[in-house]
Design a protein around this motif. Structure first.
Motif, PDB file in Angstrom:
ATOM      1  N   GLU A 136       0.807  -1.216   0.000  1.00  0.00           N
ATOM      2  CA  GLU A 136       0.000   0.000   0.000  1.00  0.00           C
ATOM      3  C   GLU A 136       0.844   1.271   0.000  1.00  0.00           C
ATOM      4  OE1 GLU A 136      -2.746  -0.177   3.226  1.00  0.00           O
ATOM      5  OE2 GLU A 136      -3.840  -1.899   2.415  1.00  0.00           O
ATOM      6  N   ALA A 137       2.150   1.100  -0.072  1.00  0.00           N
ATOM      7  CA  ALA A 137       3.022   2.269  -0.055  1.00  0.00           C
ATOM      8  C   ALA A 137       2.989   2.979  -1.401  1.00  0.00           C
ATOM      9  CB  ALA A 137       4.460   1.840   0.262  1.00  0.00           C
ATOM     10  N   ALA A 138       3.186   4.299  -1.362  1.00  0.00           N
ATOM     11  CA  ALA A 138       3.283   5.059  -2.602  1.00  0.00           C
ATOM     12  C   ALA A 138       4.506   4.611  -3.385  1.00  0.00           C
ATOM     13  CB  ALA A 138       3.367   6.553  -2.296  1.00  0.00           C
ATOM     14  N   SER A 139       4.409   4.665  -4.696  1.00  0.00           N
ATOM     15  CA  SER A 139       5.522   4.289  -5.558  1.00  0.00           C
ATOM     16  C   SER A 139       6.625   5.341  -5.500  1.00  0.00           C
ATOM     17  CB  SER A 139       5.018   4.157  -7.001  1.00  0.00           C
ATOM     18  OG  SER A 139       6.081   4.227  -7.918  1.00  0.00           O
ATOM     19  N   GLY A 140       7.843   4.878  -5.323  1.00  0.00           N
ATOM     20  CA  GLY A 140       8.982   5.807  -5.339  1.00  0.00           C
ATOM     21  C   GLY A 140       9.093   6.539  -6.649  1.00  0.00           C
TER      22      GLY A 140
END
Length: 284
Positions: free
Chosen positions: A260-264
Motif C-alpha cells: 500500500e506504499a506510494a511508488s517511489g
C-alpha cells in the motif's frame, strides 16, 4: 509565482463565492506540494501535524519556530495558505495582534486565533477576554496591505465543554468583532452544525476527520458550511500507516505494508513536477 496580494484576493473570493470548499492541512513542504498537485485550491497549516513531525505533542511549538514553518509552507506552492496560529502565542490581545503581523510577514494570507488558553485549570479564556483578543487580531489584519482572512475559533468542544449555547454566543461576538470566518472545531452532529451556521452571517469552517464523525462534504455544504478543514488528521493518517508498518516488522517480521506504499517512481516524478512549477523548496 503568484504574489501574496494575489493569493489573498483569491482566498477571499473563495469565501465570497457562495459555494463550499475543502481546505486540507499539510504538515510539511512535501505534503503541501502533493496537496497542491492533487488539485486543492487552498491550504491550511496544522499545529498538531507540524508538532508531530518535530517529535513533539501539539501546542509545543513556539511562535518563532512556527513562523519558520509557515514561511516554508507559504513558499512551497502558489496556493493561498491560512495558518493555524493557536491562541496567538500569548494571553494578551497585543500578542494575538503581533502573531497576525508576523504570520502575514512570512507569506500566509489568513490565519486563526482560538479562545483556548492551553492551561488545564482554565482551558477557555473568559468571554470578554476572548472577544478582545479577536478584536485585536482583526485590527492587525485590517492594517495589512492586503485582505488577510481572519478566522476566529471557539474551542469549547475540543476542551470537554460541549456547550452549544456558549459556543454560538462566542462566535457571534467574534463575528461582531470583525472576524471573517467562524470556526468551532469538534462539532459532530448535523443539528449542532446547522445551529451554528444559522446563528451566523459569515462563512463557517467545520472540522472533519474526528473519530465518529461521518458527515460528507455534500452533506456539510447542504447545511450551509462554507469551508471544511481536516486539522491534523492527514498527518495522523500518515503516521498511523507508519506505526502499523513498524509494528508489523517488529511483531511479525513481515513487510506486507509495502503493498500500500506510494511508488517511489511516482513520488519522484511528482516532486520533479513540483520543482519545475514552484522551484526548489527552502527549509525542511
Amino acid at each position: 509565482m503568484t504574489t501574496q496580494s494575489e493569493k489573498a484576493r483569491q482566498f477571499q473570493s473563495y469565501h465570497a463565492s457562495g459555494d463550499a470548499f475543502i481546505i486540507p492541512n499539510p504538515w510539511d513542504i512535501g505534503s503541501a506540494r502533493l496537496l497542491a498537485l492533487a488539485g486543492f485550491k487552498a491550504l491550511a497549516t496544522s499545529s498538531a501535524g507540524y508538532a508531530f513531525s518535530r517529535g513533539l505533542p501539539d501546542n509545543s511549538i513556539g511562535r518563532e519556530q512556527m513562523m519558520v514553518h509557515l514561511a516554508e509552507i507559504a513558499a512551497a506552492t502558489d496556493l493561498p495558505v491560512s495558518a493555524d496560529l493557536e491562541n496567538g502565542f500569548g494571553d494578551a490581545p497585543e500578542e494575538a495582534a503581533e502573531t497576525i503581523r508576523q504570520a502575514a510577514a512570512v507569506g500566509v494570507v489568513g490565519g486563526s486565533i482560538e479562545d483556548a488558553t492551553g492551561r488545564a485549570d482554565e482551558p477557555i479564556y473568559p468571554f470578554d477576554a476572548a472577544v478582545e483578543r479577536v478584536r485585536a487580531a482583526v485590527e492587525a489584519a485590517r492594517a495589512l496591505p492586503f485582505p488577510f482572512t481572519l478566522t476566529a475559533r471557539a474551542e469549547n468542544y475540543l476542551n470537554g465543554r460541549p456547550d452549544l449555547d456558549d459556543t454560538i454566543r462566542r462566535l457571534q461576538a467574534f463575528q461582531e468583532a470583525g472576524a471573517d470566518v467562524l470556526y468551532a472545531p469538534g462539532l459532530k452532529s448535523r443539528e449542532d452544525i446547522a445551529a451554528v451556521v444559522a446563528a451566523l452571517d459569515r462563512p463557517v469552517n467545520v472540522l472533519m476527520g474526528l473519530q465518529g464523525v461521518l458527515l460528507g462534504f455534500d452533506e456539510l455544504r447542504a447545511l450551509g458550511v462554507r469551508r471544511v478543514s481536516v486539522g491534523g488528521s492527514l498527518a495522523r493518517a500518515a503516521l498511523g500507516a507508519f506505526l502499523r508498518a513498524a509494528h508489523e516488522m517488529r511483531d511479525h517480521g513481515t513487510f506486507t505494508f509495502t503493498s500500500e506504499a506510494a511508488s517511489g517512481n511516482e513520488l519522484n516524478q511528482m516532486f520533479t513536477d513540483a520543482e519545475r512549477m514552484w522551484g526548489k523548496p527552502h527549509g525542511g
